[in-house]
Design a protein around this motif. Structure first.
Motif, mmCIF file in Angstrom:
data_model
loop_
_atom_site.group_PDB
_atom_site.id
_atom_site.type_symbol
_atom_site.label_atom_id
_atom_site.label_comp_id
_atom_site.label_asym_id
_atom_site.label_seq_id
_atom_site.Cartn_x
_atom_site.Cartn_y
_atom_site.Cartn_z
ATOM 1 N N LEU A 129 0.857 -1.174 0.000
ATOM 2 C CA LEU A 129 0.000 0.000 0.000
ATOM 3 C C LEU A 129 0.897 1.229 0.000
ATOM 4 O O LEU A 129 1.426 1.609 1.047
ATOM 5 C CB LEU A 129 -0.897 0.030 1.242
ATOM 6 C CG LEU A 129 -1.704 -1.231 1.563
ATOM 7 C CD1 LEU A 129 -2.310 -1.111 2.942
ATOM 8 C CD2 LEU A 129 -2.796 -1.400 0.529
ATOM 9 N N ILE A 162 -7.827 -2.705 5.177
ATOM 10 C CA ILE A 162 -7.353 -3.323 3.929
ATOM 11 C C ILE A 162 -8.454 -4.180 3.312
ATOM 12 O O ILE A 162 -8.705 -4.133 2.105
ATOM 13 C CB ILE A 162 -6.093 -4.167 4.190
ATOM 14 C CG1 ILE A 162 -4.907 -3.266 4.539
ATOM 15 C CG2 ILE A 162 -5.754 -5.029 2.969
ATOM 16 C CD1 ILE A 162 -3.681 -4.005 4.999
ATOM 17 N N LYS A 165 -11.038 -1.850 1.749
ATOM 18 C CA LYS A 165 -10.395 -0.703 1.090
ATOM 19 C C LYS A 165 -11.386 0.048 0.212
ATOM 20 O O LYS A 165 -12.281 -0.539 -0.407
ATOM 21 C CB LYS A 165 -9.199 -1.162 0.249
ATOM 22 C CG LYS A 165 -9.504 -2.216 -0.794
ATOM 23 C CD LYS A 165 -8.223 -2.671 -1.483
ATOM 24 C CE LYS A 165 -8.482 -3.730 -2.540
ATOM 25 N NZ LYS A 165 -8.983 -4.993 -1.973
ATOM 26 N N ASN A 166 -11.228 1.365 0.211
ATOM 27 C CA ASN A 166 -12.056 2.292 -0.574
ATOM 28 C C ASN A 166 -13.499 2.375 -0.094
ATOM 29 O O ASN A 166 -14.339 2.986 -0.765
ATOM 30 C CB ASN A 166 -12.028 1.925 -2.066
ATOM 31 C CG ASN A 166 -10.634 2.019 -2.651
ATOM 32 O OD1 ASN A 166 -9.899 2.958 -2.356
ATOM 33 N ND2 ASN A 166 -10.262 1.052 -3.471
ATOM 34 N N LEU A 216 -9.712 4.001 3.814
ATOM 35 C CA LEU A 216 -8.375 3.707 3.298
ATOM 36 C C LEU A 216 -8.495 3.655 1.782
ATOM 37 O O LEU A 216 -9.124 2.748 1.233
ATOM 38 C CB LEU A 216 -7.864 2.376 3.839
ATOM 39 C CG LEU A 216 -6.550 1.856 3.254
ATOM 40 C CD1 LEU A 216 -5.393 2.781 3.627
ATOM 41 C CD2 LEU A 216 -6.245 0.446 3.732
ATOM 42 N N ILE A 218 -7.040 3.110 -1.873
ATOM 43 C CA ILE A 218 -5.964 2.421 -2.570
ATOM 44 C C ILE A 218 -6.196 2.523 -4.076
ATOM 45 O O ILE A 218 -7.264 2.205 -4.552
ATOM 46 C CB ILE A 218 -5.899 0.930 -2.163
ATOM 47 C CG1 ILE A 218 -5.679 0.836 -0.645
ATOM 48 C CG2 ILE A 218 -4.783 0.225 -2.896
ATOM 49 C CD1 ILE A 218 -5.706 -0.561 -0.114
#
Length: 218
Positions: A129, A162, A165-166, A216, A218
């Motif tokens: 990441l 993770i 994510k997003n 988070l 990515i």
């Protein structure tokens, strides 16, 4: 890691709950098919441990229903059924793994952890990441190739982001995932854990969506 155990044998359920909680898991449980399916449908779990024979609805029926609802949580089935065809039917229906009774807790633990690692990154246990490298197998996080000293909760929070994510993650989702609601009393523990994690991995890694939660990207 948060797991759901659907098991009608109260002795087995108590034994597994105690074991996983001692290994720092957050555990929800149900003793009937209907209750188990309901919990699996409305909550986010890392792994579901599902008994085959249950009151109200069988494990196979629950699997079919969850797949129709789009629930993708990894499932390991526990059952006294040891015939090859039963195992094949379970896997074909959507089970990710299969363990026959009686079994050793240590083996179940290893299988649950393996399913979790697989779900995080589809078989790749080294995650990159930006300037972070996360080794899921060894629970090692490096920033610019320098080892970071994360607490267990900081590491679990990072892997939770993770996996999602997003997506915007609310404080209530973090509380539900990382802390047992029954023991979580009004506290700033989530804010402190988030602050410490950001300070270690970089403040810009996790953004704040005011009034909604964190993300988070990515």
């Amino acid at each position: 890691m948060k797991i759901l155990i659907i098991e009608d044998d109260k002795n087995i359920l108590s034994f597994l709950t105690r074991g996983f909680e001692e290994d720092s898991f957050t555990v929800d449980s149900a003793t009937s098919g209907n209750d188990g399916e309901y919990l699996a449908s409305i909550n986010k779990y890392d792994v579901i441990i599902l008994d085959w024979m249950l009151p109200n609805k069988s494990g196979i029926e629950i699997l079919k229903s969850l797949k129709l609802k789009g629930v993708s949580t990894p499932v390991i089935m526990l059952t006294a059924k040891s015939m090859l065809q039963d195992k094949i039917n379970g896997i074909k229906t959507g089970a990710d793994d299969y363990l026959t009774k009686p079994f050793e807790y240590e083996e179940l633990l290893v299988r649950v952890e393996a399913l979790y690692r697989r779900s995080i990154n589809s078989g790749n246990n080294i995650i990159k990441l930006k300037n972070l490298t996360v080794d899921i197998d060894n629970k090692i996080v490096k920033k610019d190739d320098v080892l970071l000293k994360l607490t267990l909760k900081e590491y679990e929070l990072l892997t939770f982001f993770i996996k999602n994510k997003n997506a915007v993650i609310s404080k209530s989702m973090i509380e539900e995932q990382l802390w047992n609601n029954e023991t979580f009393i009004n506290s700033n523990v989530i804010s402190v854990t988030m602050h410490n994690l950001r300070a270690k991995i970089g403040k810009n890694m996790i953004s704040t969506n005011r009034g909604l939660g964190y993300k988070l990207e990515i």
